[in-house]
Write a protein that holds these residues in place. Structure first.
Motif, PDB file in Angstrom:
ATOM      1  N   ALA A   1       6.787   1.282  -5.307  1.00  0.00           N
ATOM      2  CA  ALA A   1       5.989   2.476  -5.026  1.00  0.00           C
ATOM      3  C   ALA A   1       5.545   3.151  -6.316  1.00  0.00           C
ATOM      4  O   ALA A   1       4.386   3.584  -6.449  1.00  0.00           O
ATOM      5  CB  ALA A   1       6.786   3.454  -4.162  1.00  0.00           C
ATOM      6  N   ASP A   2       6.448   3.224  -7.297  1.00  0.00           N
ATOM      7  CA  ASP A   2       6.095   3.820  -8.588  1.00  0.00           C
ATOM      8  C   ASP A   2       5.051   2.974  -9.310  1.00  0.00           C
ATOM      9  O   ASP A   2       4.112   3.511  -9.911  1.00  0.00           O
ATOM     10  CB  ASP A   2       7.356   3.955  -9.445  1.00  0.00           C
ATOM     11  CG  ASP A   2       7.078   4.622 -10.778  1.00  0.00           C
ATOM     12  OD1 ASP A   2       6.618   5.784 -10.775  1.00  0.00           O
ATOM     13  OD2 ASP A   2       7.309   3.992 -11.821  1.00  0.00           O
TER      14      ASP A   2
ATOM     15  N   ILE B   1      -2.750   2.834  -9.586  1.00  0.00           N
ATOM     16  CA  ILE B   1      -3.887   3.624  -9.095  1.00  0.00           C
ATOM     17  C   ILE B   1      -4.404   4.547 -10.190  1.00  0.00           C
ATOM     18  O   ILE B   1      -5.620   4.676 -10.403  1.00  0.00           O
ATOM     19  CB  ILE B   1      -3.470   4.415  -7.843  1.00  0.00           C
ATOM     20  CG1 ILE B   1      -3.253   3.458  -6.665  1.00  0.00           C
ATOM     21  CG2 ILE B   1      -4.532   5.459  -7.481  1.00  0.00           C
ATOM     22  CD1 ILE B   1      -2.581   4.104  -5.463  1.00  0.00           C
ATOM     23  N   ALA B   2      -3.498   5.186 -10.923  1.00  0.00           N
ATOM     24  CA  ALA B   2      -3.905   6.060 -12.026  1.00  0.00           C
ATOM     25  C   ALA B   2      -4.598   5.261 -13.125  1.00  0.00           C
ATOM     26  O   ALA B   2      -5.582   5.719 -13.726  1.00  0.00           O
ATOM     27  CB  ALA B   2      -2.696   6.796 -12.586  1.00  0.00           C
TER      28      ALA B   2
ATOM     29  N   ARG C   1       0.867  -1.186   0.000  1.00  0.00           N
ATOM     30  CA  ARG C   1       0.000   0.000   0.000  1.00  0.00           C
ATOM     31  C   ARG C   1       0.895   1.225   0.000  1.00  0.00           C
ATOM     32  O   ARG C   1       2.038   1.168   0.461  1.00  0.00           O
ATOM     33  CB  ARG C   1      -0.881   0.050   1.270  1.00  0.00           C
ATOM     34  CG  ARG C   1      -1.675  -1.189   1.588  1.00  0.00           C
ATOM     35  CD  ARG C   1      -2.840  -1.407   0.656  1.00  0.00           C
ATOM     36  NE  ARG C   1      -3.695  -2.478   1.159  1.00  0.00           N
ATOM     37  CZ  ARG C   1      -3.475  -3.777   0.958  1.00  0.00           C
ATOM     38  NH1 ARG C   1      -2.390  -4.168   0.284  1.00  0.00           N
ATOM     39  NH2 ARG C   1      -4.295  -4.697   1.433  1.00  0.00           N
ATOM     40  N   LEU C   2       0.388   2.340  -0.472  1.00  0.00           N
ATOM     41  CA  LEU C   2       1.099   3.603  -0.315  1.00  0.00           C
ATOM     42  C   LEU C   2       0.835   4.132   1.090  1.00  0.00           C
ATOM     43  O   LEU C   2      -0.307   4.128   1.550  1.00  0.00           O
ATOM     44  CB  LEU C   2       0.633   4.612  -1.369  1.00  0.00           C
ATOM     45  CG  LEU C   2       0.985   4.274  -2.822  1.00  0.00           C
ATOM     46  CD1 LEU C   2       0.406   5.317  -3.763  1.00  0.00           C
ATOM     47  CD2 LEU C   2       2.498   4.167  -3.018  1.00  0.00           C
TER      48      LEU C   2
ATOM     49  N   ASP D   1      -8.115   4.361 -12.063  1.00  0.00           N
ATOM     50  CA  ASP D   1      -8.970   5.541 -12.209  1.00  0.00           C
ATOM     51  C   ASP D   1      -9.354   5.758 -13.671  1.00  0.00           C
ATOM     52  O   ASP D   1     -10.495   6.117 -13.976  1.00  0.00           O
ATOM     53  CB  ASP D   1      -8.261   6.789 -11.670  1.00  0.00           C
ATOM     54  CG  ASP D   1      -8.198   6.819 -10.153  1.00  0.00           C
ATOM     55  OD1 ASP D   1      -9.004   6.114  -9.512  1.00  0.00           O
ATOM     56  OD2 ASP D   1      -7.352   7.550  -9.603  1.00  0.00           O
TER      57      ASP D   1
ATOM     58  N   LEU E   1       2.797   1.094  -7.921  1.00  0.00           N
ATOM     59  CA  LEU E   1       1.519   1.307  -7.244  1.00  0.00           C
ATOM     60  C   LEU E   1       0.857   2.606  -7.688  1.00  0.00           C
ATOM     61  O   LEU E   1      -0.350   2.646  -7.940  1.00  0.00           O
ATOM     62  CB  LEU E   1       1.720   1.329  -5.726  1.00  0.00           C
ATOM     63  CG  LEU E   1       1.670   0.000  -4.986  1.00  0.00           C
ATOM     64  CD1 LEU E   1       1.962   0.226  -3.507  1.00  0.00           C
ATOM     65  CD2 LEU E   1       0.321  -0.677  -5.163  1.00  0.00           C
ATOM     66  N   ARG E   2       1.644   3.664  -7.786  1.00  0.00           N
ATOM     67  CA  ARG E   2       1.077   4.949  -8.216  1.00  0.00           C
ATOM     68  C   ARG E   2       0.540   4.855  -9.642  1.00  0.00           C
ATOM     69  O   ARG E   2      -0.543   5.382  -9.943  1.00  0.00           O
ATOM     70  CB  ARG E   2       2.131   6.051  -8.093  1.00  0.00           C
ATOM     71  CG  ARG E   2       2.387   6.494  -6.647  1.00  0.00           C
ATOM     72  CD  ARG E   2       3.280   7.709  -6.585  1.00  0.00           C
ATOM     73  NE  ARG E   2       4.670   7.367  -6.892  1.00  0.00           N
ATOM     74  CZ  ARG E   2       5.569   7.050  -5.972  1.00  0.00           C
ATOM     75  NH1 ARG E   2       5.252   7.035  -4.698  1.00  0.00           N
ATOM     76  NH2 ARG E   2       6.820   6.760  -6.338  1.00  0.00           N
ATOM     77  N   ARG E   3       1.281   4.171 -10.514  1.00  0.00           N
ATOM     78  CA  ARG E   3       0.819   4.014 -11.893  1.00  0.00           C
ATOM     79  C   ARG E   3      -0.426   3.138 -11.958  1.00  0.00           C
ATOM     80  O   ARG E   3      -1.326   3.386 -12.764  1.00  0.00           O
ATOM     81  CB  ARG E   3       1.934   3.440 -12.756  1.00  0.00           C
ATOM     82  CG  ARG E   3       3.037   4.459 -13.066  1.00  0.00           C
ATOM     83  CD  ARG E   3       4.059   3.939 -14.054  1.00  0.00           C
ATOM     84  NE  ARG E   3       4.994   3.018 -13.421  1.00  0.00           N
ATOM     85  CZ  ARG E   3       5.031   1.718 -13.634  1.00  0.00           C
ATOM     86  NH1 ARG E   3       4.164   1.157 -14.463  1.00  0.00           N
ATOM     87  NH2 ARG E   3       5.928   0.958 -13.029  1.00  0.00           N
TER      88      ARG E   3
END
Length: 235
Positions: free
Chosen positions: A131-132, A138-139, A92-93, A142, A134-136
């Motif tokens: 971490a990168d 999530i985007a 998770r972030l 969306d 995960l961020r990608r």
């Protein structure tokens, strides 16, 4: 049961991450917009409503009757493509964790095998990569929600009633899934077709519908896993 904790070397200094190990229980996993063409080659793609928001999420179906991932054999995923959310379920972030991460200490991918998260008390480059990712992800999730919201606004979504029947006529119905309404899609005006095409939103609708043929593959995997008559599916 998950146990989420910010990532830190004091507690997780010897921990390793093996992305080939996945959970055996989820019957479906959420996927992002960029994963549609990849995941459709292996598994049926459907829509399911978020219990909290009521919005549609794009999911890949991994199992049928039981809460079971039919692509998971001996703890590892066996398919051409593994959805990213399934690979990253242990992370998770979190602002308090190293590299902005927290981990689920019960996740099977985190343990004694794989790549080190820390070396000599310092985070390895893998942590920043995760971490990168995960961020990608999530985007991308969306972006998938935005796509499906557009379909919903154009009334292109219908319920998917999946009926599984064995040769002894034993029947099981899976409700709560949705798919693209092909009749509504065919009935779009020329102007709407052009708008969807130019926004790269026409092809994904076709892929989602075509991926439902992969339900047959799930039926085959289910029969092999449980050594019983194969389900025949109608939807």
């Amino acid at each position: 049961m998950s146990r989420i904790r910010p990532l830190d070397p004091a507690h997780h200094g010897a921990l390793r991450f093996d992305p080939g190990i996945v959970a055996s229980t989820p019957r479906f996993v959420q996927i992002g917009l960029s994963e549609i063409v990849l995941a459709a080659a292996d598994m049926p793609l459907c829509l399911a409503k978020d219990a909290h928001t009521g919005r549609f999420n794009l999911i890949a179906l991994l199992g049928l009757v039981e809460p079971q991932n039919l692509f998971c054999v001996d703890g590892r995923f066996h398919a051409t493509y593994c959805p990213r959310a399934l690979q990253l379920t242990g992370f998770r972030l979190h602002p308090d964790g190293v590299a902005g991460l927290a981990i689920d200490e019960e996740d099977p991918a985190l343990g004694a095998s794989g790549q080190l998260l820390f070396e000599n008390g310092r985070a390895t480059p893998l942590t920043a990569t995760i971490a990168d990712a995960l961020r990608r992800l999530i985007a991308d999730l969306d972006a998938a929600r935005d796509l499906i919201a557009d379909y919903a606004a154009r009334h292109l979504i219908r319920p998917l009633r999946l009926t599984l029947r064995r040769s002894d006529q034993h029947e099981h119905v899976i409700d709560g899934l949705y798919t693209i309404d092909q009749d509504a899609l065919s009935g779009l005006s020329d102007a709407d077709v052009v708008i969807l095409h130019r926004a790269d939103r026409l092809a994904p609708a076709t892929l989602l519908s075509a991926s439902l043929t992969q339900i047959e593959r799930l039926c085959q995997l289910d029969a092999a896993r449980h050594q019983q008559d194969r389900f025949h599916a109608t939807f």
